[in-house]
Motif scaffolding. Structure first.
Motif, PDB file in Angstrom:
ATOM      1  N   CYS A 138       0.823  -1.205   0.000  1.00  0.00           N
ATOM      2  CA  CYS A 138       0.000   0.000   0.000  1.00  0.00           C
ATOM      3  C   CYS A 138       0.859   1.257   0.000  1.00  0.00           C
ATOM      4  O   CYS A 138       0.337   2.364  -0.020  1.00  0.00           O
ATOM      5  CB  CYS A 138      -0.922   0.030   1.220  1.00  0.00           C
ATOM      6  SG  CYS A 138      -2.336  -1.092   1.121  1.00  0.00           S
ATOM      7  N   LYS A 168      -9.948   6.450   5.791  1.00  0.00           N
ATOM      8  CA  LYS A 168     -10.520   6.556   4.441  1.00  0.00           C
ATOM      9  C   LYS A 168      -9.405   6.822   3.439  1.00  0.00           C
ATOM     10  O   LYS A 168      -9.363   6.229   2.352  1.00  0.00           O
ATOM     11  CB  LYS A 168     -11.561   7.670   4.385  1.00  0.00           C
ATOM     12  CG  LYS A 168     -12.304   7.778   3.057  1.00  0.00           C
ATOM     13  CD  LYS A 168     -13.415   8.820   3.160  1.00  0.00           C
ATOM     14  CE  LYS A 168     -14.276   8.830   1.889  1.00  0.00           C
ATOM     15  NZ  LYS A 168     -13.533   9.320   0.715  1.00  0.00           N
ATOM     16  N   GLY A 169      -8.484   7.684   3.815  1.00  0.00           N
ATOM     17  CA  GLY A 169      -7.335   7.951   2.954  1.00  0.00           C
ATOM     18  C   GLY A 169      -6.451   6.729   2.779  1.00  0.00           C
ATOM     19  O   GLY A 169      -5.897   6.488   1.696  1.00  0.00           O
ATOM     20  N   ALA A 171      -7.440   3.520   2.855  1.00  0.00           N
ATOM     21  CA  ALA A 171      -8.117   2.596   1.941  1.00  0.00           C
ATOM     22  C   ALA A 171      -7.973   3.074   0.498  1.00  0.00           C
ATOM     23  O   ALA A 171      -7.747   2.259  -0.419  1.00  0.00           O
ATOM     24  CB  ALA A 171      -9.584   2.468   2.321  1.00  0.00           C
ATOM     25  N   GLU A 172      -8.084   4.356   0.271  1.00  0.00           N
ATOM     26  CA  GLU A 172      -7.931   4.909  -1.082  1.00  0.00           C
ATOM     27  C   GLU A 172      -6.495   4.737  -1.574  1.00  0.00           C
ATOM     28  O   GLU A 172      -6.269   4.442  -2.754  1.00  0.00           O
ATOM     29  CB  GLU A 172      -8.331   6.383  -1.083  1.00  0.00           C
ATOM     30  CG  GLU A 172      -9.822   6.600  -0.837  1.00  0.00           C
ATOM     31  CD  GLU A 172     -10.178   8.063  -0.616  1.00  0.00           C
ATOM     32  OE1 GLU A 172      -9.229   8.874  -0.434  1.00  0.00           O
ATOM     33  OE2 GLU A 172     -11.379   8.392  -0.622  1.00  0.00           O
ATOM     34  N   GLN A 173      -5.545   4.893  -0.676  1.00  0.00           N
ATOM     35  CA  GLN A 173      -4.143   4.718  -1.041  1.00  0.00           C
ATOM     36  C   GLN A 173      -3.862   3.277  -1.454  1.00  0.00           C
ATOM     37  O   GLN A 173      -3.153   3.019  -2.433  1.00  0.00           O
ATOM     38  CB  GLN A 173      -3.245   5.109   0.130  1.00  0.00           C
ATOM     39  CG  GLN A 173      -1.756   4.904  -0.105  1.00  0.00           C
ATOM     40  CD  GLN A 173      -0.919   5.352   1.088  1.00  0.00           C
ATOM     41  OE1 GLN A 173      -1.279   6.292   1.788  1.00  0.00           O
ATOM     42  NE2 GLN A 173       0.195   4.679   1.319  1.00  0.00           N
ATOM     43  N   CYS A 174      -4.423   2.313  -0.703  1.00  0.00           N
ATOM     44  CA  CYS A 174      -4.230   0.903  -1.040  1.00  0.00           C
ATOM     45  C   CYS A 174      -4.835   0.592  -2.403  1.00  0.00           C
ATOM     46  O   CYS A 174      -4.232  -0.144  -3.208  1.00  0.00           O
ATOM     47  CB  CYS A 174      -4.844   0.015   0.034  1.00  0.00           C
ATOM     48  SG  CYS A 174      -3.968   0.031   1.621  1.00  0.00           S
ATOM     49  N   ALA A 175      -6.012   1.116  -2.679  1.00  0.00           N
ATOM     50  CA  ALA A 175      -6.652   0.874  -3.979  1.00  0.00           C
ATOM     51  C   ALA A 175      -5.807   1.445  -5.113  1.00  0.00           C
ATOM     52  O   ALA A 175      -5.655   0.828  -6.175  1.00  0.00           O
ATOM     53  CB  ALA A 175      -8.051   1.485  -3.985  1.00  0.00           C
ATOM     54  N   LYS A 176      -5.242   2.612  -4.903  1.00  0.00           N
ATOM     55  CA  LYS A 176      -4.423   3.262  -5.927  1.00  0.00           C
ATOM     56  C   LYS A 176      -3.147   2.483  -6.202  1.00  0.00           C
ATOM     57  O   LYS A 176      -2.682   2.390  -7.351  1.00  0.00           O
ATOM     58  CB  LYS A 176      -4.100   4.685  -5.486  1.00  0.00           C
ATOM     59  CG  LYS A 176      -3.318   5.500  -6.511  1.00  0.00           C
ATOM     60  CD  LYS A 176      -3.080   6.909  -6.008  1.00  0.00           C
ATOM     61  CE  LYS A 176      -2.290   7.730  -7.032  1.00  0.00           C
ATOM     62  NZ  LYS A 176      -2.053   9.127  -6.532  1.00  0.00           N
ATOM     63  N   TYR A 397     -13.836   1.453   4.686  1.00  0.00           N
ATOM     64  CA  TYR A 397     -13.812   2.098   3.372  1.00  0.00           C
ATOM     65  C   TYR A 397     -13.094   1.232   2.334  1.00  0.00           C
ATOM     66  O   TYR A 397     -12.708   1.727   1.272  1.00  0.00           O
ATOM     67  CB  TYR A 397     -13.109   3.456   3.481  1.00  0.00           C
ATOM     68  CG  TYR A 397     -13.744   4.382   4.477  1.00  0.00           C
ATOM     69  CD1 TYR A 397     -14.901   5.088   4.168  1.00  0.00           C
ATOM     70  CD2 TYR A 397     -13.206   4.535   5.758  1.00  0.00           C
ATOM     71  CE1 TYR A 397     -15.504   5.941   5.086  1.00  0.00           C
ATOM     72  CE2 TYR A 397     -13.791   5.385   6.687  1.00  0.00           C
ATOM     73  CZ  TYR A 397     -14.945   6.082   6.352  1.00  0.00           C
ATOM     74  OH  TYR A 397     -15.524   6.920   7.267  1.00  0.00           O
ATOM     75  N   TRP A 398     -12.913  -0.042   2.623  1.00  0.00           N
ATOM     76  CA  TRP A 398     -12.136  -0.912   1.744  1.00  0.00           C
ATOM     77  C   TRP A 398     -12.781  -0.981   0.361  1.00  0.00           C
ATOM     78  O   TRP A 398     -14.005  -1.062   0.241  1.00  0.00           O
ATOM     79  CB  TRP A 398     -12.043  -2.299   2.358  1.00  0.00           C
ATOM     80  CG  TRP A 398     -10.971  -3.145   1.765  1.00  0.00           C
ATOM     81  CD1 TRP A 398     -11.131  -4.295   1.050  1.00  0.00           C
ATOM     82  CD2 TRP A 398      -9.565  -2.918   1.846  1.00  0.00           C
ATOM     83  NE1 TRP A 398      -9.906  -4.796   0.682  1.00  0.00           N
ATOM     84  CE2 TRP A 398      -8.923  -3.968   1.156  1.00  0.00           C
ATOM     85  CE3 TRP A 398      -8.780  -1.926   2.437  1.00  0.00           C
ATOM     86  CZ2 TRP A 398      -7.539  -4.048   1.034  1.00  0.00           C
ATOM     87  CZ3 TRP A 398      -7.403  -2.012   2.322  1.00  0.00           C
ATOM     88  CH2 TRP A 398      -6.789  -3.058   1.623  1.00  0.00           C
ATOM     89  N   PRO A 399     -11.981  -0.957  -0.707  1.00  0.00           N
ATOM     90  CA  PRO A 399     -12.555  -0.891  -2.061  1.00  0.00           C
ATOM     91  C   PRO A 399     -13.205  -2.169  -2.543  1.00  0.00           C
ATOM     92  O   PRO A 399     -13.923  -2.154  -3.551  1.00  0.00           O
ATOM     93  CB  PRO A 399     -11.329  -0.542  -2.926  1.00  0.00           C
ATOM     94  CG  PRO A 399     -10.146  -1.036  -2.153  1.00  0.00           C
ATOM     95  CD  PRO A 399     -10.511  -0.829  -0.710  1.00  0.00           C
TER      96      PRO A 399
END
Length: 488
Positions: A138, A168-169, A171-176, A397-399
């Motif tokens: 991540c 939330k940030g 989870a978004e970072q991991c998705a990215k 917030y996991w994608p």
């Protein structure tokens, strides 16, 4: 010291999905496993034990095997007595996110009996996503507001809302960062399927298993998905189910309430040395005094939340009690602890796997108000740590949604599961062992140990627990009834 202890704690905590009906059957014909030298980092970590290493291909997505493969690296401490060899003993050190390639050597160094290593080829591994097995990231640096996967203590309701923005940030970072779309496939069910592929690749009809902490969830999942392929299973420091969910995370606070009195008694007996309180009750009051002071007036590198997380980590093992006493004494006398700011970037892989498996295994609540209510409730119910363990995590917030239901523990199958559990354990309180025993029924026996700390067999020092577990692994002597082991 406090920051490093708190961050490292997640490596030992438990942290899981799928049903036996949905689980694909691994090929029964043995694949060719080519043993060779292990990577240098494994050789160093396992020394003086000498291990062999190999890779086993497995589907990235068991629902669509044709979509591609990843390679799982395994290690072997081969039996030196082929005539006594029973089979293979698969290991898992916990996490999820703990590297296990050097684990056979680690357990030998901790006293694994020769009778065990003669009876099995002891097999370590980096499970999918970890280390040398298709690692994921991540991009965690260990800096900023997110340091490890233990939620911080929420001193008030506003702190929960603040943490929600942080996670939330994350989870978004991991998705990215998930450019190869691997994160969604890190689940306990898939890892259990990998275990069965490894068993088949090694040409074994059955596999024995020794798992610690989160490894108990993995071992229980394997024994439930593939009951007839499981041989002798020892699960040490049980988490209560095949996955970590909000209730499991909140049990961390129960574990701290049950384990802290051991430290408080130890510190009270040494009041003349550290001045932390003459009675356990006074030591407990000192804990709140320091924590609340740090909530209002942090010192360099240490606030109230990090202080509480550090204590959570210290209670894993009594050998760390002196570290806590020194820290408390420094703070009480007006000093500041060393602001070491260690490099935590090396934990990126481990933290990522912990999140992926934990968030993929079950559907976590997405409404922040659920966590606000839980924190308010547990702050009162478990004052030492409740407002941390109930706090919001990136799983909200996991994608990815869970691809399948969690693995259901089954009481159908051979009576071959030995549960070993300390009565006082921070991340896996005794209740976890009781929950496994209830769900597994006559398939299991529970060994309850009058001890504090994380790990009862090999990592603990109780003679009774060692003897019962060793006898089962070597001779197959399963206790006829549950056992209570006195302190030793």
């Amino acid at each position: 010291m406090p920051r490093k202890l708190a961050a490292m704690a997640v490596m030992s905590v438990i942290g899981i999905a799928g049903t036996s009906a949905a689980a694909p059957t691994a090929a029964e014909s043995a694949a060719e496993v080519s043993w060779g030298e292990c990577p240098k980092d494994v050789v160093t970590a396992a020394a003086p034990s000498k291990l062999d290493c190999a890779t086993v291909p497995v589907p990235l997505d068991y629902a669509d095997p044709a979509s591609g493969e990843i390679k799982i690296m395994i290690s072997r401490l081969a039996s030196k007595k082929p005539a006594k060899r029973r089979g293979i003993l698969l290991l898992n050190p916990g996490g999820p996110g703990g590297s296990g390639l050097a684990f056979p050597g680690f357990l030998v160094a901790r006293g694994m009996p020769v009778s065990v290593t003669d009876s099995y080829d002891v097999i370590g591994m980096d499970t999918r996503g970890i280390g040398h097995s298709a690692p994921v990231s991540c991009g965690f640096t260990g800096k900023g507001p997110y340091v490890g996967n233990l939620p911080p203590y929420a001193v008030d309701d506003a702190a929960v809302l603040k943490q929600a923005k942080v996670v939330k940030g994350v989870a978004e970072q991991c998705a990215k960062k998930d450019r190869d779309d691997r994160l969604r496939h890190l689940t306990t069910a898939n890892t259990a399927r990998d275990l069965d592929r490894i068993r088949a690749a090694l040409g074994e009809r059955k596999a024995s298993f020794l798992g610690l902490s989160y490894g108990t969830a993995l071992g229980a999942a394997y024994a439930s998905m593939f009951p007839e392929r499981s041989d002798r299973v020892v699960l040490d420091s049980n988490i209560g189910d095949t996955h970590l969910d909000p209730d499991g995370l909140r049990r961390y606070a129960l574990g701290m309430e049950q384990t802290f009195p051991d430290f408080a008694k130890w510190a009270a007996q040494r009041h003349g040395s550290y001045g932390l309180g003459r009675t356990p009750q006074e030591v407990r009051a000192t804990y709140f005094k320091i924590a609340e002071r740090l909530d209002k007036q942090p010192v360099p590198g240490l606030d109230g939340a990090l202080f509480r997380n550090s204590m959570f980590a210290i209670l894993y093992n009594k050998t760390l009690y002196t570290s806590a006493a020194q820290l408390w004494q420094t703070l009480l006398t007006g000093g500041n602890p060393p602001d070491d700011q260690p490099d935590l970037s090396s934990y990126d892989n481990s933290w990522t796997v912990f999140l992926a498996v934990t968030c993929n295994d079950v559907n976590w609540p997405e409404d922040v108000n659920t966590y606000r209510r839980a924190v308010a409730q547990d702050r009162k119910r478990y004052p030492l740590y409740g407002a941390a363990a109930a706090n919001i995590t990136p799983c909200a917030y996991w994608p990815h949604e869970p691809a399948e239901p969690p693995v259901k523990l089954t009481d159908e199958g051979p009576a071959n599961i030995l549960l070993v559990q300390n009565e006082r354990d921070v991340p896996t309180p005794h209740r976890g062992g009781e929950m496994f025993r209830e769900k597994l029924g006559d398939r299991a026996r529970l060994v309850s140990v009058d001890a504090a700390g994380h790990g009862a067999y090999l990592l603990g020092g109780n003679a009774c627990a060692w003897n019962v577990a060793t006898s089962y692994l070597v001779d197959g002597r399963m206790p006829q009834h549950d056992i209570s082991c006195p302190a030793s």
